[in-house]
Each structure stands twice: as structure tokens, then as C-alpha cells.
Design a protein around this motif. Structure first.
Motif, PDB file in Angstrom:
ATOM      1  N   GLU A 210      36.720  47.794  51.478  1.00  0.00           N
ATOM      2  CA  GLU A 210      36.838  47.042  50.223  1.00  0.00           C
ATOM      3  C   GLU A 210      38.296  46.929  49.787  1.00  0.00           C
ATOM      4  O   GLU A 210      39.169  47.691  50.227  1.00  0.00           O
ATOM      5  CB  GLU A 210      36.014  47.717  49.122  1.00  0.00           C
ATOM      6  CG  GLU A 210      36.503  49.117  48.740  1.00  0.00           C
ATOM      7  CD  GLU A 210      35.611  49.795  47.705  1.00  0.00           C
ATOM      8  OE1 GLU A 210      34.403  49.486  47.671  1.00  0.00           O
ATOM      9  OE2 GLU A 210      36.136  50.619  46.933  1.00  0.00           O
ATOM     10  N   ILE A 211      38.526  45.971  48.924  1.00  0.00           N
ATOM     11  CA  ILE A 211      39.835  45.797  48.287  1.00  0.00           C
ATOM     12  C   ILE A 211      39.586  45.701  46.787  1.00  0.00           C
ATOM     13  O   ILE A 211      38.691  44.989  46.328  1.00  0.00           O
ATOM     14  CB  ILE A 211      40.574  44.545  48.827  1.00  0.00           C
ATOM     15  CG1 ILE A 211      41.975  44.449  48.184  1.00  0.00           C
ATOM     16  CG2 ILE A 211      39.779  43.268  48.606  1.00  0.00           C
ATOM     17  CD1 ILE A 211      42.860  43.390  48.846  1.00  0.00           C
ATOM     18  N   ILE A 212      40.315  46.489  46.014  1.00  0.00           N
ATOM     19  CA  ILE A 212      40.087  46.579  44.566  1.00  0.00           C
ATOM     20  C   ILE A 212      41.131  45.748  43.822  1.00  0.00           C
ATOM     21  O   ILE A 212      42.332  45.852  44.099  1.00  0.00           O
ATOM     22  CB  ILE A 212      40.144  48.045  44.095  1.00  0.00           C
ATOM     23  CG1 ILE A 212      39.042  48.857  44.807  1.00  0.00           C
ATOM     24  CG2 ILE A 212      39.969  48.141  42.585  1.00  0.00           C
ATOM     25  CD1 ILE A 212      39.093  50.337  44.513  1.00  0.00           C
ATOM     26  N   VAL A 213      40.638  44.944  42.889  1.00  0.00           N
ATOM     27  CA  VAL A 213      41.529  44.119  42.064  1.00  0.00           C
ATOM     28  C   VAL A 213      41.388  44.553  40.601  1.00  0.00           C
ATOM     29  O   VAL A 213      40.371  45.117  40.212  1.00  0.00           O
ATOM     30  CB  VAL A 213      41.202  42.618  42.195  1.00  0.00           C
ATOM     31  CG1 VAL A 213      41.404  42.152  43.627  1.00  0.00           C
ATOM     32  CG2 VAL A 213      39.783  42.314  41.733  1.00  0.00           C
ATOM     33  N   SER A 214      42.425  44.272  39.831  1.00  0.00           N
ATOM     34  CA  SER A 214      42.403  44.604  38.405  1.00  0.00           C
ATOM     35  C   SER A 214      42.466  43.319  37.591  1.00  0.00           C
ATOM     36  O   SER A 214      43.224  42.395  37.926  1.00  0.00           O
ATOM     37  CB  SER A 214      43.609  45.486  38.055  1.00  0.00           C
ATOM     38  OG  SER A 214      43.578  46.692  38.784  1.00  0.00           O
ATOM     39  N   THR A 215      41.686  43.260  36.518  1.00  0.00           N
ATOM     40  CA  THR A 215      41.648  42.056  35.689  1.00  0.00           C
ATOM     41  C   THR A 215      41.354  42.407  34.234  1.00  0.00           C
ATOM     42  O   THR A 215      40.631  43.359  33.942  1.00  0.00           O
ATOM     43  CB  THR A 215      40.591  41.059  36.194  1.00  0.00           C
ATOM     44  OG1 THR A 215      40.581  39.910  35.351  1.00  0.00           O
ATOM     45  CG2 THR A 215      39.196  41.678  36.216  1.00  0.00           C
ATOM     46  N   THR A 216      41.916  41.610  33.320  1.00  0.00           N
ATOM     47  CA  THR A 216      41.608  41.765  31.887  1.00  0.00           C
ATOM     48  C   THR A 216      40.491  40.811  31.488  1.00  0.00           C
ATOM     49  O   THR A 216      40.028  40.867  30.352  1.00  0.00           O
ATOM     50  CB  THR A 216      42.859  41.480  31.034  1.00  0.00           C
ATOM     51  OG1 THR A 216      43.335  40.157  31.320  1.00  0.00           O
ATOM     52  CG2 THR A 216      43.956  42.484  31.327  1.00  0.00           C
ATOM     53  N   ARG A 217      40.055  39.950  32.405  1.00  0.00           N
ATOM     54  CA  ARG A 217      38.999  38.971  32.114  1.00  0.00           C
ATOM     55  C   ARG A 217      37.957  38.995  33.242  1.00  0.00           C
ATOM     56  O   ARG A 217      37.928  38.111  34.099  1.00  0.00           O
ATOM     57  CB  ARG A 217      39.608  37.573  31.970  1.00  0.00           C
ATOM     58  CG  ARG A 217      40.664  37.465  30.873  1.00  0.00           C
ATOM     59  CD  ARG A 217      41.547  36.243  31.067  1.00  0.00           C
ATOM     60  NE  ARG A 217      40.833  35.002  30.838  1.00  0.00           N
ATOM     61  CZ  ARG A 217      41.124  33.848  31.435  1.00  0.00           C
ATOM     62  NH1 ARG A 217      42.111  33.781  32.313  1.00  0.00           N
ATOM     63  NH2 ARG A 217      40.436  32.759  31.186  1.00  0.00           N
ATOM     64  N   PRO A 218      37.099  39.993  33.274  1.00  0.00           N
ATOM     65  CA  PRO A 218      36.130  40.142  34.374  1.00  0.00           C
ATOM     66  C   PRO A 218      35.251  38.921  34.587  1.00  0.00           C
ATOM     67  O   PRO A 218      34.868  38.613  35.728  1.00  0.00           O
ATOM     68  CB  PRO A 218      35.295  41.356  33.946  1.00  0.00           C
ATOM     69  CG  PRO A 218      36.169  42.116  33.018  1.00  0.00           C
ATOM     70  CD  PRO A 218      36.977  41.095  32.300  1.00  0.00           C
ATOM     71  N   GLU A 219      34.917  38.192  33.484  1.00  0.00           N
ATOM     72  CA  GLU A 219      34.002  37.046  33.627  1.00  0.00           C
ATOM     73  C   GLU A 219      34.573  35.948  34.507  1.00  0.00           C
ATOM     74  O   GLU A 219      33.827  35.174  35.126  1.00  0.00           O
ATOM     75  CB  GLU A 219      33.628  36.490  32.249  1.00  0.00           C
ATOM     76  CG  GLU A 219      34.745  35.793  31.487  1.00  0.00           C
ATOM     77  CD  GLU A 219      35.682  36.721  30.739  1.00  0.00           C
ATOM     78  OE1 GLU A 219      36.526  36.226  29.978  1.00  0.00           O
ATOM     79  OE2 GLU A 219      35.584  37.962  30.923  1.00  0.00           O
ATOM     80  N   THR A 220      35.923  35.855  34.587  1.00  0.00           N
ATOM     81  CA  THR A 220      36.500  34.776  35.384  1.00  0.00           C
ATOM     82  C   THR A 220      36.378  34.996  36.878  1.00  0.00           C
ATOM     83  O   THR A 220      36.683  34.094  37.662  1.00  0.00           O
ATOM     84  CB  THR A 220      37.994  34.574  35.021  1.00  0.00           C
ATOM     85  OG1 THR A 220      38.721  35.770  35.326  1.00  0.00           O
ATOM     86  CG2 THR A 220      38.164  34.223  33.550  1.00  0.00           C
ATOM     87  N   MET A 221      35.890  36.184  37.296  1.00  0.00           N
ATOM     88  CA  MET A 221      35.720  36.410  38.732  1.00  0.00           C
ATOM     89  C   MET A 221      34.704  35.436  39.325  1.00  0.00           C
ATOM     90  O   MET A 221      34.703  35.181  40.532  1.00  0.00           O
ATOM     91  CB  MET A 221      35.311  37.848  39.023  1.00  0.00           C
ATOM     92  CG  MET A 221      33.853  38.169  38.729  1.00  0.00           C
ATOM     93  SD  MET A 221      33.332  39.734  39.474  1.00  0.00           S
ATOM     94  CE  MET A 221      33.439  39.361  41.221  1.00  0.00           C
ATOM     95  N   LEU A 222      33.852  34.871  38.451  1.00  0.00           N
ATOM     96  CA  LEU A 222      32.888  33.889  38.946  1.00  0.00           C
ATOM     97  C   LEU A 222      33.598  32.664  39.510  1.00  0.00           C
ATOM     98  O   LEU A 222      33.009  31.920  40.310  1.00  0.00           O
ATOM     99  CB  LEU A 222      31.944  33.476  37.812  1.00  0.00           C
ATOM    100  CG  LEU A 222      31.088  34.602  37.206  1.00  0.00           C
ATOM    101  CD1 LEU A 222      30.238  34.072  36.073  1.00  0.00           C
ATOM    102  CD2 LEU A 222      30.229  35.256  38.277  1.00  0.00           C
ATOM    103  N   GLY A 223      34.852  32.456  39.099  1.00  0.00           N
ATOM    104  CA  GLY A 223      35.624  31.313  39.617  1.00  0.00           C
ATOM    105  C   GLY A 223      36.704  31.712  40.594  1.00  0.00           C
ATOM    106  O   GLY A 223      37.563  30.895  40.945  1.00  0.00           O
ATOM    107  N   ASP A 224      36.706  32.986  41.054  1.00  0.00           N
ATOM    108  CA  ASP A 224      37.717  33.432  42.024  1.00  0.00           C
ATOM    109  C   ASP A 224      37.587  32.657  43.332  1.00  0.00           C
ATOM    110  O   ASP A 224      36.474  32.492  43.860  1.00  0.00           O
ATOM    111  CB  ASP A 224      37.555  34.933  42.309  1.00  0.00           C
ATOM    112  CG  ASP A 224      38.016  35.804  41.156  1.00  0.00           C
ATOM    113  OD1 ASP A 224      38.557  35.254  40.183  1.00  0.00           O
ATOM    114  OD2 ASP A 224      37.818  37.029  41.224  1.00  0.00           O
ATOM    115  N   THR A 225      38.732  32.220  43.853  1.00  0.00           N
ATOM    116  CA  THR A 225      38.700  31.530  45.149  1.00  0.00           C
ATOM    117  C   THR A 225      39.642  32.193  46.153  1.00  0.00           C
ATOM    118  O   THR A 225      39.814  31.677  47.262  1.00  0.00           O
ATOM    119  CB  THR A 225      39.082  30.047  44.986  1.00  0.00           C
ATOM    120  OG1 THR A 225      40.363  29.942  44.366  1.00  0.00           O
ATOM    121  CG2 THR A 225      38.043  29.315  44.145  1.00  0.00           C
TER     122      THR A 225
END
Length: 1001
Positions: free
Chosen positions: A263-278
Motif C-alpha cells: 500500500e501507499i498512504i496519502v494525507s488529505t484535509t478533504r477525504p471526500e475528494t478522494m472519490l475524484g482522485d485520478t
């Protein structure tokens, strides 16, 4: 000895010449009220307006000397039609009206254009709030047509109310040219501007990342976004969402590598936007992830692979060093996506709910999905927790909503070339920003790449609908074209020429979007004069002579006016821009509903009870303009600041108080106690004018003929000195008006009228002015009359009402010229008074006033018996000769009520003086008074002993403050200064006690 020059004698003879004055249309009672009352302002404005004094012709001169100004044109920054007057409006109006009135009195053909702005976002919001508060309906419930009817009803009911309120501030606006930015004429100008810029290739349409307000469901510009720093976990109320949202948190999310348990771990302040990660990005130099570059990770919700890419933008020290890339919802990710040809996936509906990209979350609010995403990730074993993290949150300045970057088709204005020309205009000094501290800011803004494309479309219902039409043949949208035109028929005709087909084969649909309000207001300097038509007003008054506005809209408005002026008229819309500061409260806090420190200037002008102020807040809450919390805070603030309500102060006092600050400062911390102080100043002006009126009345009662000045008329030294002071004041006041330093104008006028006229000249002439038979009566009356009338003219631009009232109340000299109104009088000019300037007399009188001050100071220190007139000896250390100073003997005696005065060449030695003499120094002067015969020594010795005792107590208190826990509260420098002051005071008191003791013995 001082002699009058030929020029001075000639100037004196110019006082009394002219014609009669027309009667004012305001009824003025015959008696002169004993004190000033702000109620005297009533009646003047209506007369000014009905008389046409605000029109350009009332300022114009038919003949001008070379170099004299011929015109002065300004526009009032159009206030929003929401009709709420605030102190910012009051400051703007006071500044501009003072400058307009000054230039009108200087003989300029003057126009100052009023108007109101449709204010797309602000007006739509206020009407929406009202509809919701009163009917429980949204604009969507009403529908577009019915909602717009409500907005127009609002406009008719309250839209121009703020323009009426400006009358109470005394704004001398050219009302015949009033504008509204949604009028048919103005709409034609807006449409023409869009069409011309479109045809020049400067306006285009594209899909791009924009700032999206989910509450407004519209784009907003970068400069309408406030970035709020959040340092730790904090809860914020978000409009339209039921619960507080936690910010200041960063979340770790694991992505599994494709077909792997790694796995690779990412950090975000807006978890909901992961639905649009490309994609997932790492820094190419980060050895932790170098082996993963080029591989893919598995998206757990969209069930597809996304690439792991390398980009130097990624900061290895941020979070885990790996970042998620969402090109459709983050500006930096958008740019990275363009570099790596990543697809953009929009996950949001316009209202901030999730779209159908991931059906599991479709229709849910984005902040609700934030919680749901983390819960689902936890179920999938991909949630790695969260932690406190500082962040900057973009907030919509209009609604308080968190701004969401979104991909949208929008209209853009390419400002790259006109921004460069606007930037160079300041650099080349073709455009002057005042103060010039704004120059570097202007340079940075217009050099910023992000300003080169201005998003000018908004998804609002209220505003100028964009005059652009999409035209296509047989519904084939892929082969359609956008055209800009004033009508559908013109759009079809242009499209037919582009597509090479008949008009009948085409269909056309107008864009539903409206233009950014700043676009329509950006053409204001020339649209108000009828552009694009070549009207006489446009050629006469454009470009404007001055643009004056708040520094906070330097880029919102000033830069855009300059760019659009260059782009559409080929010239700068103005060559001077004055920028004033933001009004804050006395604690330096910006005026805010949430702080409860917003004050309606009309309540200061008219006065208001505390109960009435609270009722106004309740009405605002009922209409939905204020929240319950805002009303509660405001009421509490009112109770503290105005426990007895606000007394009626009138416009003049408020204007004087506002302009007493350096308005070019970035922030103006307004202390409202300045308003009653301005009232004291008004009363001072009133009293000295009343004193002059009584002198005229004395002349009338005695039947004295003042039709001619006697041939042997000889002004006294005090008369020529006051004329010198008046001439200096006229010169400096003109300079400060020209430099637009209105606070310095006030300082000069107060110094002259308070200090020179009232404290010195009036005190001197009091014994002459009561008797027309007194040889000093005529010069006293003439010179006081000239000083007062000239002062009223110089004060008028800042305080128009009291000066107009006094202008009509004060009698005129028999051959004195006066015009219908003081506002169309000729402003005193330095060149007209230069003949009275006498530097030698001024220098001598400055020394004489120091002598007077020293004598008064000594007399004040000792409680002299009433009516005492002690003898005086003065030594001036050879600065002035005894012969020169001896000319002023009578002036000193009259203004100090002292006895014999001797000016000596030798230094005064206290030991050589008779017992009972006291000695003081004022700068380079030594002054001795013989107080012996005029003192109650016993009484004075007791008073001095008490003061010595207090000095000793203060000294002990100071020494105590330097010990124990208090010793670090004051710096050594401050303590040393306090000791020095106490030592000097003790030395003075001991010397005083010694003198008194000698007298007693």
C-alpha cells in the motif's frame, strides 16, 4: 519700525467692493441664536438642489488664466441597491464632497455623478433572505421569473434609498446624471462592452477550474475568496449544513497497489475528494517511493486503477510524502493533471451534494460524505487515522460557505495585454495612485499570471444576462459557434456568416449566465456619460479628473476600470486615483455584524434613542438580514456604547470627525468621541461669527456709515499680523486641498480660527469693537469680518451646512460682493493674499506670543489678586532688538493685563531683581514679573507645600515600582524620564516656595 508696504496698503483697500446678495430661499429667523444647534442644517440641501447649484455651470468661469483648471469630474462609487448606509459610505461621501465643493469654488465646471449598483450577489442574497424570513420560500420555490420580479420590487421600494440618505450628508451630487447599472441605457453599454471585447478576441469561453460557492451555486472570483487560517482542530458552522464541521485535521488514507497487498498512504484535509482522485504523486527524488513510480493503485470506490506519478511539486516532508491528485477539485492538482494528461472527474453537484460518480454517496452533502468516507475506509481497512493540522480554508466572503474548486464552462476575459498597460501606466506615472504605497501592490497584482484570465460569468439570476448565443445547424452542437450580439436575430446573422449557411437553418440559445458585477461597474467611468454614444458629456468630462475609493477595492474595481478603460476607449479612465482606508472601531476591529460594532451614520446625524436602535435590529432580524446571535451581540454593544442613545449631531460634525483622520491610512480607528468634539468646534465657529454679527449690529444701532474707508486709514500691527496669518492659512489650505490631505486642512483652519483669531485677535479687539467711536473700531471690524468670511469659505467644503447658515446670517459690508450661496463663492486663493505676507512681522509676533505665554504662565502659577497688573521685564538673548519689540508693548499689556513692560539688552539676573520678582524662560526668552504686591503669600506657600508633598509621594511610588515583582514593568528609560520630570518639578516648586518666603519676610 514696521511700515506698511504699498502692496499692503493697496490690499487693505480691496476689502469693501461689490454688489448685493440675493435672499436665501431658506427662512432665517432674525435673531442670532446664542449657541450652535445641528438642527440649523435643515432646509439648506433642498434649496441647493432646487437652485441647480450642483450642476456644472455653477462652477464654471468664462475666463481663466493660463494653468487654471477648467473642469473637475468624479463619480461616486455606486453603492449597492440594498440601501444600507454605513460609515464607509459616510467617509467616501465626506471626502469626495469636500473635494468637489473645493473645486467648484475654484471655478471648475464640476460634475459628480451619483448612481447605484445592481450588486448581483449582494442584492440576490438580501432578497432571498427576506423571502425566506417572511414566506419560508427559496428562490427555487418561486422560480426565476417570479424571483426576479421580487428583486425589481425590492429595487423600486428601497433601491435608491441610500441616494436619498446621501442628501443628509450634504453630498452635492449632479443628480440630473443619476445612473443605475441595470437601466436600459446602462445595459446597452454593458452589452456593447462585451460584444466589442468578444469581437477583439479578448473574451472567450472554456472549461476551467473556478471558485464555486455551493450556497450561491455560482462562481466567484479569486479576490472574493477569504483565506481563513485554522491552526488547530476547530468546529465551524457551514451555511446549509446541519452540524458544525471539524477543520484543522488531516486524514491518512491507504491505497492498495494494483493486484498487491502493498500500500501507499496519502494525507488529505478533504477525504471526500478522494472519490475524484485520478493519480497519486510522489517526488522523483524521494527514495521511499522511487520503486512505485509508473505502477498503479486501486481506487476502492470507483473500482479502477489510477497511476502513481512523479512530480517535483510534491513536498516529501508534507504528510507521508505521497499526495492524492484530484484535478477537478484542487488548483494545484489541476495544474499537475494538465502536466501529466490526467483525466478530471467532477464529484459534486452545484449545490455541494455528491453526484452519481459513486452511487453509494449520490445526493449526500459533501461534509456528510466526509464522515461516511472515513467510516467506509475503516471498514475496508484503508483508514489510517487523523491528526491535528494547520490549514488555510477558502471561504466565500459573501456567504461564509467554504469555497469548492470545480470544473465549469465559463466566460473569461484575457487581460494579459491590458493588465500590462495598466501596470505600466503607474510605473510611467501616467496614473498616480495616492498614496503611492499602493504602487508595489499594484505592480504585484497586475504582474501575477493568475490575473491574466478574469472569469466574468456568474450563475446568478439577478444581473446582466450575457449577450452571447450558441448557434448550430440542425441541433448539431459539435459544429455550433458562440457569437456575441445584442439580439437573437443579430446572433443568427453572424453565425450564418461563420458557418456558411442560411439563417433559417440555424437555431440559437442565449447563455443563461449573467456578468460579474465588477465587469459592469468596470465601465462605469465612461458608461455614465452615455458611451458608446459620442455624447457631449463624454467628450467634456471623460476621462475623470479623479477616482476616489477605498483601498480595499483597488483590484476589485480600480484595476478593472483601468483595464476596461484601456480596452474599450483606448485611454485611461482617470489619471489620479485616491485610496482611503477602511473604517474600524476605536479598538481597531473592522465593522462587523458579528462584533456588533456597525453604526448607521444616519443615527449619528439624526440622533436615536437606545430603544429605537434596538428596534431597528429587530426589524433586520425579522427580514432575515441579521441572525439572532448578531442581533444579541449588537444590542449588547449598543447598551455599552450608547446607554442613553445617540444624540443628534448633524452632518457637519460627523464629516469633520471623519476627515480629522489621515484618510489615506490603511485603517482608520474611529473614535466616536470626536463627533461631540466637532460639535464644540462648530460652536466655536458660531460664537466668533456671532461676535462679528454683534459688532455689525453695534454699527447699525449707532448709525455709523461704513460705506468708505477713510483716506488716513492706518491698520495696526495686530491687524497686519492677523492678515499675514490669514494669508499663510489660505496658502497652506489650498496646498492641502490640492494634495487631498483633508486632515491637514482641518489642522490649519483650527490653528488659525482657534489660535490666531479667537485666542489672540478677538481678545485684543474686544475693547475696541463695542464702541463705533473708538479709533480701533473700524480696523477691528474690517479685519475680523475678512477673517471670518474667508474662514467660512475655506471650511465650507468640509462643513457645508453651518457655513451656509452663517454666510446668510452675517451682514455684509456696503460694497461687499457676495453670491447666491457660499457653495458657488470664489475660494480664497494664495495669490490674492500674497500682498499681506510679512515674514518680519510674523517672526516678531511669534516672539511676542511667546512672551505673552510666559507672562500668562507665571500669573497662572501664582493666584494673583483679581485685577493685578504686575510689571514685566523681558530679555530675548539678542534675537530681536529692544526697538523692534517695543512696538508690541501695548499688544502684550492688553493680552496679559500686566503693567509696565521693559525690554532689556542685558541678561536678567534674579539676584538683581527686587524681592517678589519671579523669573521664567520660554525657549530663548527670559521673563521676570514683579508679583510682590499682588500675592497672598500664606495661601500660596501652603499650596506649594502641598505640591512638594505630592512630588515626594510620587517619587516614593516610583522607587517602589522598581523593586520586587514590579521591577520589570517599566523600562529603565521610562523610569529615568519619570525621575527627570519629578526633579524638574521639585526644583521649580522649591524656587517658588523660596520666592514666597522672601516676600513674607
Amino acid at each position: 519700525m514696521l511700515k506698511l508696504s504699498r502692496l499692503e496698503r493697496k490690499s487693505v483697500q480691496q476689502f469693501c467692493s461689490g454688489c448685493s446678495v440675493r435672499l436665501s430661499r431658506k427662512d432665517i429667523e432674525s435673531s442670532f441664536p446664542a449657541v450652535y444647534n445641528a438642527g440649523l442644517e435643515q432646509g439648506w440641501y433642498q434649496w441647493w438642489r432646487e437652485s441647480g447649484f450642483f450642476s456644472p455651470q455653477y462652477g464654471g468661469k468664462k475666463e481663466r488664466k493660463v494653468g487654471e483648471k477648467s473642469r473637475f469630474s468624479m463619480v461616486l462609487p455606486p453603492p449597492n441597491v440594498t440601501g444600507v448606509l454605513h460609515l464607509g459610505h459616510a467617509l467616501t461621501t465626506s471626502i469626495q464632497d469636500a473635494l468637489v465643493r473645493y473645486h467648484r469654488m475654484r471655478g471648475c465646471e464640476t460634475t459628480w455623478i451619483p448612481g447605484s449598483d445592481h450588486a448581483g450577489i449582494a442584492t440576490q442574497i438580501v432578497v432571498e433572505k427576506q423571502v425566506m424570513a417572511q414566506e419560508g420560500l427559496t428562490r427555487y420555490d418561486l422560480g426565476k421569473e417570479q424571483f426576479l420580479n421580487r428583486v425589481w420590487d425590492w429595487r423600486k421600494l428601497k433601491g435608491d434609498s441610500i441616494l436619498g440618505q446621501l442628501e443628509e450628508l450634504g453630498a452635492s451630487l449632479d443628480w440630473d446624471k443619476t445612473q443605475f447599472t441595470m437601466s436600459p441605457e446602462y445595459t446597452n453599454s454593458v452589452n456593447t462592452a462585451f460584444i466589442q471585447l468578444f469581437n477583439k478576441g479578448l473574451i472567450y469561453r472554456k472549461k476551467s477550474l473556478v471558485n464555486w460557492s455551493c450556497v450561491l451555486q455560482s462562481t466567484i472570483s479569486d479576490i472574493e475568496v477569504t483565506h481563513v487560517n485554522v491552526d488547530k482542530r476547530s468546529l465551524f458552522d457551514i451555511p446549509g449544513y446541519r452540524e458544525p464541521v471539524e477543520l484543522g485535521v488531516i486524514t491518512d488514507i491507504a491505497y492498495k497497489l494494483t493486484n498487491s497487498e502493498a500500500e501507499i498512504i496519502v494525507s488529505t484535509t478533504r477525504p471526500e475528494t478522494m472519490l475524484g482522485d485520478t493519480a497519486i504523486a510522489v517526488n522523483p527524488t524521494d527514495e521511499r517511493y522511487s520503486h512505485l513510480i509508473g505502477r498503479t493503485a486501486w481506487h476502492p470506490f470507483r473500482q479502477e486503477e489510477i497511476p502513481i506519478i512523479a512530480d517535483t511539486y510534491v513536498d516529501p516532508a508534507f504528510g507521508t510524502g505521497a499526495v492524492k491528485i484530484t484535478p477537478a477539485h484542487d488548483p494545484n492538482d489541476f495544474e499537475m493533471g494538465a502536466r501529466h494528461s490526467l483525466k478530471s472527474i467532477n464529484i459534486l453537484n452545484p449545490d455541494g451534494t455528491l453526484n452519481e460518480i459513486v452511487p453509494e454517496f449520490c445526493g449526500q452533502h459533501r461534509f456528510s460524505v466526509r464522515e461516511s468516507i472515513c467510516a467506509r475506509l475503516d471498514e475496508l481497512g484503508l483508514y489510517r487515522g487523523d491528526r491535528e493540522h494547520g490549514m488555510s480554508v477558502p471561504v466565500c466572503g459573501r456567504t461564509g460557505d467554504i469555497v469548492e474548486p470545480m470544473m465549469k464552462f465559463q466566460w473569461f476575459l484575457d487581460t494579459s495585454k491590458i493588465a500590462e498597460l495598466a501596470r505600466d501606466a503607474v510605473k510611467d506615472k501616467d496614473l498616480i495612485l495616492d498614496p503611492d504605497t499602493n504602487n508595489p501592490v499594484w505592480e504585484r497584482f497586475l504582474s501575477n499570471e493568475k490575473t491574466k484570465d478574469w472569469c466574468i460569468s456568474r450563475q446568478l439570476w439577478w444581473g446582466h444576462r450575457i449577450p452571447a448565443w450558441f448557434c448550430c445547424k440542425d441541433g448539431d452542437e459539435e459544429k455550433g459557434v458562440w457569437t456575441a450580439a445584442e439580439s437573437k436575430d443579430q446572433a443568427l446573422l453572424r453565425a450564418s456568416n461563420i458557418l456558411g449557411c442560411a439563417v433559417s437553418e440555424l437555431i440559437a440559445e442565449q447563455d443563461e449566465d449573467v456578468l460579474d458585477t465588477w465587469f459592469s461597474s468596470g465601465i462605469y467611468p465612461f458608461a455614465v456619460f452615455g458611451w458608446p454614444e459620442k455624447t457631449p458629456e463624454l467628450s467634456q468630462f471623460y476621462p475623470l479628473d479623479l477616482m476616489e475609493t477605498g483601498h480595499d477595492i483597488l483590484f476589485f474595481w480600480v484595476a478593472r476600470m483601468v483595464m476596461l478603460g484601456i480596452g474599450l476607449t483606448g485611454q485611461l479612465p482617470f489619471h489620479d486615483a485616491m485610496l482611503h482606508g477602511i473604517i474600524c472601531d476605536s479598538q481597531g476591529r473592522k465593522m462587523s455584524k458579528s462584533l456588533g460594532n456597525v453604526i448607521d451614520p444616519l443615527n449619528i446625524i439624526r440622533g436615536s434613542s437606545l430603544e429605537s436602535l434596538k428596534q431597528d435590529l429587530d426589524i433586520s432580524a425579522k427580514n432575515g438580514y441579521l441572525s439572532e446571535d448578531e442581533v444579541s451581540v449588537s444590542k449588547s454593544n449598543l447598551e455599552k456604547q450608547f446607554p442613553k442613545g445617540i444624540p443628534a449631531s448633524g452632518a457637519d460634525q460627523l464629516r469633520w470627525a471623519l476627515l480629522s483622520y489621515d484618510v489615506k491610512s490603511e485603517y482608520i480607528n474611529l473614535d466616536l468621541s470626536l463627533v461631540p468634539r466637532a460639535g464644540a468646534w462648530c460652536n466655536k465657529i458660531w460664537q466668533v461669527s456671532r461676535f462679528l454679527n454683534m459688532a455689525h449690529q453695534t454699527t447699525s444701532d449707532a448709525g455709523t456709515n461704513l460705506s468708505a474707508i477713510p483716506t488716513d486709514f492706518q491698520p495696526r500691527l495686530i491687524d497686519m499680523w492677523i492678515l499675514n496669518q490669514l494669508a499663510r492659512t489660505v496658502s497652506s489650505v489650498n496646498s492641502e486641498y490640492e494634495a487631498r490631505n483633508l486632515h491637514n486642512v482641518e489642522k490649519e483652519l483650527r490653528k488659525f480660527l482657534y489660535g490666531d483669531v479667537c485666542d489672540v485677535y478677538v481678545e485684543y479687539i474686544k475693547q475696541n469693537i463695542q464702541n463705533p467711536e473708538d479709533p480701533g473700531f473700524l480696523p477691528s471690524l474690517l479685519f475680523l469680518h475678512s477673517c471670518i468670511l474667508s474662514s467660512l469659505k475655506m471650511i465650507h467644503p468640509i462643513m457645508p451646512f453651518i457655513t451656509e447658515e452663517l454666510y446668510h446670517r452675517l451682514p455684509k459690508l456696503p460694497s461687499e460682493k457676495r453670491k447666491e450661496s457660499i457653495m458657488v463663492e470664489n475660494f480664497p486663493l494664495g495669490v490674492q493674499w500674497s500682498g499681506f505676507i510679512n515674514p518680519n512681522l510674523e517672526d516678531l509676533m511669534e516672539t511676542v506670543l511667546k512672551i505673552i505665554s510666559g507672562i500668562r504662565g507665571l500669573k497662572a502659577n501664582y493666584s494673583l489678586i483679581k485685577g493685578s497688573n504686575p510689571a514685566v521685564i523681558v530679555h530675548c538673548d539678542d534675537q530681536h532688538s529692544v526697538v523692534e519689540l517695543d512696538q508690541f508693548r501695548e499688544i502684550i499689556q492688553r493680552l496679559t493685563n500686566c503693567g509696565e513692560i521693559n525690554f532689556v539688552e542685558n541678561k536678567i539676573e534674579i539676584k538683581a531683581l527686587p524681592v517678589g520678582c519671579v523669573l521664567t524662560s520660554v525657549e530663548n526668552l527670559s521673563i521676570a514679573l514683579n508679583l510682590g504686591p499682588y500675592l497672598d503669600t500664606e495661601k500660596e506657600m501652603k499650596k506649594v507645600e502641598e505640591r512638594i508633598g505630592k512630588n515626594e509621594r510620587d517619587r516614593k511610588k516610583l522607587e517602589k515600582s522598581m523593586k520586587g515583582k514590579f521591577q520589570f514593568r517599566s523600562s529603565p528609560e521610562i523610569v529615568a524620564e519619570k525621575r527627570r520630570v519629578l526633579d524638574e518639578e521639585l526644583e521649580r516648586l522649591q524656587e517658588q516656595f523660596k520666592v514666597l518666603k522672601e516676600l513674607k519676610e
